[in-house]
Design a protein around this motif. Structure first.
Motif: not given
Length: 99
Positions: A38-40, A60-62, A69-75, A84-87
């Motif tokens: 959960p920290s990642r 939306q998850w991270q 550095g992060r990736i946000w994504y929605a399912m 991918l909503t943000l990177a």
């Protein structure tokens, strides 16, 4: 990619941390809702926990790629699609809560 900024951020992450980005891609495509680390990898909170796309509200998850550095994504479950909503290589300011 959901937008051009996410595509640019993906390219920056690929240049900075290709191994971490590859691991993230494997993780989110094999189990996008994993809570094993959960920290990642975790669902975003508050107003960021979902995003409207095409009239549907998607979770939306991270995924943390590097310290910042992060990736946000929605399912979209019915379509079996990840967006991918943000990177990016820097910590997203949107997650900083104002008090």
């Amino acid at each position: 990619m959901h937008n051009l900024n996410a595509a640019k951020g993906w390219a920056e992450l690929l240049a900075q941390a290709p191994g971490n980005l590859d691991r993230a891609w494997v993780d989110i495509t094999s189990d996008p809702r994993s809570v094993a680390n959960p920290s990642r990898q975790h669902r975003l909170k508050f107003e960021l926990k979902s995003i409207k796309m095409g009239g549907a509200e998607l979770e939306q998850w991270q995924y943390e790629i590097t310290g910042g550095g992060r990736i946000w994504y929605a399912m979209a479950d019915e379509e079996r699609t990840l967006y991918l909503t943000l990177a990016g290589t820097g910590h997203p300011r949107q997650t900083d809560r104002r008090r």
